[in-house]
Design an enzyme around this catalytic site. Structure first.
Site, PDB file in Angstrom:
ATOM      1  N   ASP A 113       0.166  11.086   4.584  1.00  0.00           N
ATOM      2  CA  ASP A 113      -0.549   9.812   4.440  1.00  0.00           C
ATOM      3  C   ASP A 113      -1.207   9.417   5.754  1.00  0.00           C
ATOM      4  OD1 ASP A 113       1.877   9.351   5.711  1.00  0.00           O
ATOM      5  OD2 ASP A 113       2.638   7.939   4.235  1.00  0.00           O
ATOM      6  N   HIS A 132       9.817   3.620  -1.264  1.00  0.00           N
ATOM      7  CA  HIS A 132       8.555   4.355  -1.290  1.00  0.00           C
ATOM      8  C   HIS A 132       8.692   5.737  -0.658  1.00  0.00           C
ATOM      9  CE1 HIS A 132       7.254   2.373   2.762  1.00  0.00           C
ATOM     10  NE2 HIS A 132       7.402   3.651   3.025  1.00  0.00           N
TER      11      HIS A 132
HETATM   12  C1  GLP Z   1       6.213   4.886   6.442  1.00  0.00           C
HETATM   13  C2  GLP Z   1       5.709   6.266   6.022  1.00  0.00           C
HETATM   14  C3  GLP Z   1       6.718   7.001   5.177  1.00  0.00           C
HETATM   15  C4  GLP Z   1       8.088   6.913   5.816  1.00  0.00           C
HETATM   16  C5  GLP Z   1       8.511   5.469   5.923  1.00  0.00           C
HETATM   17  C6  GLP Z   1       9.875   5.293   6.540  1.00  0.00           C
HETATM   18  O1  GLP Z   1       5.944   3.896   5.523  1.00  0.00           O
HETATM   19  N1  GLP Z   1       4.473   6.217   5.319  1.00  0.00           N
HETATM   20  O2  GLP Z   1       6.316   8.347   5.016  1.00  0.00           O
HETATM   21  O3  GLP Z   1       9.016   7.638   5.046  1.00  0.00           O
HETATM   22  O4  GLP Z   1       7.576   4.806   6.741  1.00  0.00           O
HETATM   23  O5  GLP Z   1       9.773   5.304   7.932  1.00  0.00           O
HETATM   24  P1  GLP Z   1      10.960   5.483   8.912  1.00  0.00           P
HETATM   25  O6  GLP Z   1      11.358   6.928   8.841  1.00  0.00           O
HETATM   26  O7  GLP Z   1      10.405   5.145  10.275  1.00  0.00           O
HETATM   27  O8  GLP Z   1      12.043   4.574   8.477  1.00  0.00           O
END
Ligand code: GLP
Length: 241
Positions: free
Chosen positions: A65, A136
């Site tokens: 993304d 998500h």
């Molecule tokens: C963002 C990304 C995701 C990721 C999520 C969690 O929203 N688009 O791909 O999984 O954050 O992030 P983190 O691993 O920093 O908790």
């Protein structure tokens, strides 16, 4: 799905790296996630490159993304983030690290072309995934159709708030993103979903033990034949079974 629990985030990273390493040796197409969760895995893979000669020279990679509106050079863009956190520290050809163009003025064409590029590469062999606190995956916010394809999406207010920690204030967080769809991600041959920390425990419970529903896009992985969920003890703390 297989569920693996390790005591610490560092050991989670080592376990995930063990799954990914044979794919790297085979010159696979890697699906890369940003966010803080995969960083221990990336650090471990980069260490194996540096100290053990693990080569990524025959691999290519696709990001999940990208924020809409950020320049590539912006340090918050996922283009810049994956290079800073991972691919600048291994021997992958930089031109083979592909991502969605967040500055496009034609998001639909960009989304179609990205799907075409993934297909032309033979699909993603191993996809690394994190999960948002609201369930998500990539930026597929709830509710997201479980067969959705790559597209532009409005970010959920909780995601904007969560991601504000990377910036000076919430105002600077982009409100839209381009993301591979849930259906796109489900086409990856093998998936490694990583979650660490107590703030992911509810999302992990929903994704592993809850119903398969657009309300928790990550829950669709229950239907994927080769998914391993790698957790630390905190992220696993709400699992009942
Ligand atoms: C963002 C990304 C995701 C990721 C999520 C969690 O929203 N688009 O791909 O999984 O954050 O992030 P983190 O691993 O920093 O908790």
């Amino acid at each position: 799905m297989d569920i693996i629990v390790r005591p610490t985030a560092g050991e989670v990273g080592e376990y995930a790296a063990d799954i990914i390493e044979p794919f790297v040796r085979a010159g696979a197409t890697l699906g890369l996630a940003t966010g803080s969760t995969p960083n221990p895995t990336y650090i471990e893979l980069a260490r194996r490159h540096r100290e053990e000669g693990l080569s990524f020279a025959n691999c290519d990679a696709f990001l999940l993304d990208e924020y809409v509106g950020l320049e590539r050079e912006d340090e918050q863009s996922y283009y810049a983030t994956i290079r800073r956190e991972f691919t600048n520290h291994i021997d992958i050809d930089d031109a083979k690290v592909q991502s969605l163009d967040g500055r496009t003025d034609d998001p639909e064409a960009e989304a179609r072309s990205y799907e075409d590029r993934i297909r032309a590469a033979g699909g993603v062999d191993v996809q690394i995934l994190g999960v948002g606190a609201n369930g998500h995956i990539a930026f597929n916010e709830p509710p997201s159709a479980l067969d959705s394809r790559t597209r532009r999406i409005d970010l959920h207010p909780t995601t904007v708030a969560d991601n504000a920690r990377f910036l000076d204030n919430e105002e600077q967080v982009p409100r839209q993103a381009l993301t591979q769809g849930v259906g796109t991600i489900m086409e990856a041959h093998t998936i490694v979903l990583i979650a660490t920390g107590a703030n992911k425990a509810d999302a992990v419970r929903a994704l592993v033990e809850g119903p398969v529903t657009p309300g928790c896009p990550a829950s669709v992985l229950q239907n994927h034949p080769r998914t391993t969920v790698v957790l630390d003890e905190e992220a696993a703390s709400q699992l009942r079974r």
